[in-house]
Enzyme design. Structure first.
Site, PDB file in Angstrom:
ATOM      1  N   GLU A 288       2.701  32.195  51.473  1.00 28.09           N
ATOM      2  CA  GLU A 288       2.895  30.987  51.148  1.00 28.09           C
ATOM      3  C   GLU A 288       3.374  30.732  52.854  1.00 28.09           C
ATOM      4  O   GLU A 288       2.766  28.590  52.754  1.00 28.09           O
ATOM      5  CB  GLU A 288       4.799  31.496  50.871  1.00 28.09           C
ATOM      6  N   GLY A 318      14.875  28.746  50.340  1.00 24.83           N
ATOM      7  CA  GLY A 318      16.114  29.356  50.238  1.00 24.83           C
ATOM      8  C   GLY A 318      16.131  30.801  50.410  1.00 24.83           C
ATOM      9  O   GLY A 318      17.635  31.154  50.746  1.00 24.83           O
ATOM     10  N   GLY A 319      15.125  31.194  49.942  1.00 21.69           N
ATOM     11  CA  GLY A 319      15.503  32.795  50.213  1.00 21.69           C
ATOM     12  C   GLY A 319      14.810  33.228  51.344  1.00 21.69           C
ATOM     13  O   GLY A 319      14.583  34.679  51.982  1.00 21.69           O
ATOM     14  N   SER A 320      14.026  32.816  51.574  1.00 22.70           N
ATOM     15  CA  SER A 320      13.001  32.990  53.628  1.00 22.70           C
ATOM     16  C   SER A 320      11.807  32.056  53.781  1.00 22.70           C
ATOM     17  O   SER A 320      12.465  31.619  53.182  1.00 22.70           O
ATOM     18  CB  SER A 320      11.827  33.866  52.723  1.00 22.70           C
ATOM     19  N   THR A 321      12.127  32.503  55.040  1.00 17.10           N
ATOM     20  CA  THR A 321      11.694  31.133  56.243  1.00 17.10           C
ATOM     21  C   THR A 321       9.902  31.602  56.560  1.00 17.10           C
ATOM     22  O   THR A 321      10.105  32.647  56.831  1.00 17.10           O
ATOM     23  CB  THR A 321      12.439  30.911  56.778  1.00 17.10           C
ATOM     24  N   GLN A 322       9.381  31.128  56.814  1.00 17.91           N
ATOM     25  CA  GLN A 322       8.033  31.578  57.026  1.00 17.91           C
ATOM     26  C   GLN A 322       7.736  30.667  58.386  1.00 17.91           C
ATOM     27  O   GLN A 322       7.468  29.247  58.240  1.00 17.91           O
ATOM     28  CB  GLN A 322       6.861  31.229  56.435  1.00 17.91           C
TER      29      GLN A 322
END
Length: 576
Positions: A288, A318-322
């Site tokens: 992602e 919303g659920g994760s950050t990259q």
């Protein structure tokens, strides 16, 4: 001898070379010609039968045409008329008046006449043929579906189709989105020419007990695909569905049921071509982030640049950050080249345009905005429960806010309420909220390979390896700043100023529509405080650092979808 009246006159032809007697009915051929030049036969007869002692000057060849030419026959007749009329003028208008026309002049006139007739015949035919050919080409072009054409070229790169569509569905935690990409192959690599985007709510994870409902929740997006892609290209247009953190959190059993139902629905009910490998899947967090980095740098035109002036990307879902960037260790210490990147899953190597890239990437599962909200509220409630309290007026929430949070397995409800200006008693709500949200980063976790950000995660120092290159933040970063008037490029100090205004309820500093936005979304203070803390305390950005926040670059959506679509095209040829 009678004079001609109006346009009526007598012409007499004779085949005698001697001076004739006065004309009579038996010795001459008389014709009445009204308002028109002599015919071709008249001209030939006159030219062969009359001679004059005066040389022909050719002045009358400038005879003006007063009627149009619409065919090769018209050209010949017209020229015959011109030449015969001029010849008649040279021979004399009145019978019995002898003049001579030199044979050389006659021959010249005959050659001109023949050439003009020939050119007229073939020229008009050619023009008619060209006109019909052009009309046919225009008709074909007008009937051609513009979705099958490129704005940049007419002939594709050898072995490639002129146009290739790709369908990418982003099944996120809060909603599903479709990107319909139109690429051309004017060059070796695909060039993005157009994009159609649509999003719907809720996301697939909302259908954890209704797999068929999850599959059919994508029908609204598929209608967009059916309208956007030409029917002739349906069967060679690849489609993929990639779910992100929201579905990942349901667990493997429930998420697999949903994924299988979605794949079956697309395969049986729609004409598009599912990609060969994992057409419907939960995407790895690493992919992602990498795809988002490819998207941004592809659109900026920095991929393949020998200077490696690539941009970093920070995608807050919303659920994760990259986070993904290309560390420049040689800038750390120009003599030694600085340290090298530590080995591990965070290291990602790729090649594009003849350039090799060594990227740092990490996906923080559970640190997307929606999951961070839950974590912060749970932490506040747990602290209250441990202190024997069951309610609090908290500075992270606006006046009128009310929410019950369950603590652990005890099923105990802790009530979180917003705080008024009076309740703040002069303290800064922004500072108090910022202090609260910083606690979820677990900065004290063991760091096995230094330097670390939070949760014990290794990351090269941004200040030392990525101080100058552009830094793009998007998704929820954009969604929380753009509606409040923050545009495109700003420093983290500007970000902090915005957070202070919102959390301290200085509504007079906002326009009416901005106030409406803040009141409609009662988590603005919490969200902005978390985002600022994530950038500064989380990944270690300097407060003076400038960032860029945008939803589109060159009219294309940022995020991972375009990068993933480019990867699909690099693996297979679809339309021939």
């Amino acid at each position: 001898m009678s004079q001609p009246l109006d346009n009526t006159f007598l012409r007499t032809t004779s085949r005698s070379n001697s001076r004739p007697s006065p004309p009579s009915q038996s010795q001459s051929v008389q014709r009445r010609i009204t308002g028109s030049p002599l015919s071709t036969s008249d001209f030939c007869t006159l030219a062969s039968s009359r001679q004059t002692s005066q040389p022909y000057s050719g002045q009358n060849l400038s005879h003006k045409l007063d009627y149009p030419i619409d065919s090769s026959k018209g050209v010949c007749n017209t020229m015959a008329g011109i030449l015969s009329n001029d010849a008649y003028n040279a021979l004399g208008q009145y019978p019995g008046k002898r003049r001579q026309i030199p044979f050389r002049l006659f021959l010249r006139l005959a050659v001109i006449f023949t050439a003009v007739c020939t050119l007229g015949y073939f020229g008009v035919g050619f023009l008619r043929s060209s006109s019909l050919s052009n009309e046919s080409a225009i008709s074909r072009a007008e009937s051609m579906d513009p979705r099958l054409l490129s704005e940049h070229c007419d002939i594709p790169h050898p072995g490639r189709p002129l146009i290739q569509y790709v369908l990418m569905i982003d099944a996120g935690s809060t909603g599903s989105r479709i990107h319909v990409y139109k690429f051309n192959y004017c060059k070796t690599n695909p060039e993005l020419e157009d994009e159609v985007f649509k999003q719907l709510e809720p996301g697939l994870s909302s259908f954890k007990d209704n797999v068929d409902g999850a599959a059919h929740s994508l029908d609204g997006l598929m209608e967009v695909a059916m309208r956007s892609v030409p029917e002739s290209m349906h069967k060679c247009t690849p489609i993929a569905v990639k779910a992100t953190a929201g579905l990942r959190m349901l667990g493997s059993e429930k998420s697999n049921y949903i994924l299988n139902a979605v794949e079956r629905h697309l395969r049986e009910d729609y004409p598009f071509k599912l990609i060969p490998r994992s057409p419907v899947e939960i995407m790895d967090g690493k992919d992602e982030g990498i795809y988002a980095w490819i998207t941004v740098n592809y659109l900026l035109g920095t991929l393949g640049d020998s200077e490696h002036n690539t941009a970093a990307t920070f995608d807050l879902g919303g659920g994760s950050t990259q986070i993904v960037f290309e560390p420049r260790f040689e800038l750390w210490d120009k003599k030694t080249g600085g340290p090298k990147m530590a080995p591990g899953e965070h290291r990602y190597e790729m090649t594009y345009g003849g350039q090799e890239y060594t990227l740092y990437q990490h996906s923080y599962l559970g640190y997307g905005l929606m999951e961070a909200r839950k974590s912060i509220k749970t932490l506040i409630a747990q602290e209250l429960f441990n202190a024997g309290k069951f309610s609090v007026d908290h500075p992270c929430f606006p006046p009128g806010f009310h929410e019950d949070v369950t603590v652990g397995d005890s099923k105990t409800q802790i009530t979180l309420k917003g705080i008024s200006k009076e309740g703040l008693k002069g303290q800064s709500a922004s500072d108090a909220c910022y202090k609260q949200v910083r606690k979820i980063f677990n900065k004290n976790a063991p760091c096995l390979s230094t330097p670390c950000t939070f949760d014990g995660v290794y990351q090269p120092s941004l200040a030392q390896t990525f101080a100058q290159n552009p830094f793009y933040i998007f998704s929820y970063f954009y969604d929380r700043t753009y509606p409040l008037g923050v545009r495109d490029e700003f420093s983290l100090n500007d970000f902090k100023t915005l957070t202070d205004k919102v959390c301290n309820y200085n509504m007079g500093l906002f326009a009416k529509e901005e106030q409406d936005e803040i009141f409609a979304e009662n988590h603005y203070c919490l969200d902005l405080s978390y985002q600022y803390a994530l950038l500064v305390d989380g990944v270690g950005m300097n407060e003076s650092r400038t960032v860029r926040s945008t939803r589109k670059i060159k009219d294309a959506e940022t995020g991972w979808c375009l990068g993933a679509s480019l990867a699909i095209l690099s693996e297979n040829n679809y339309c021939k």
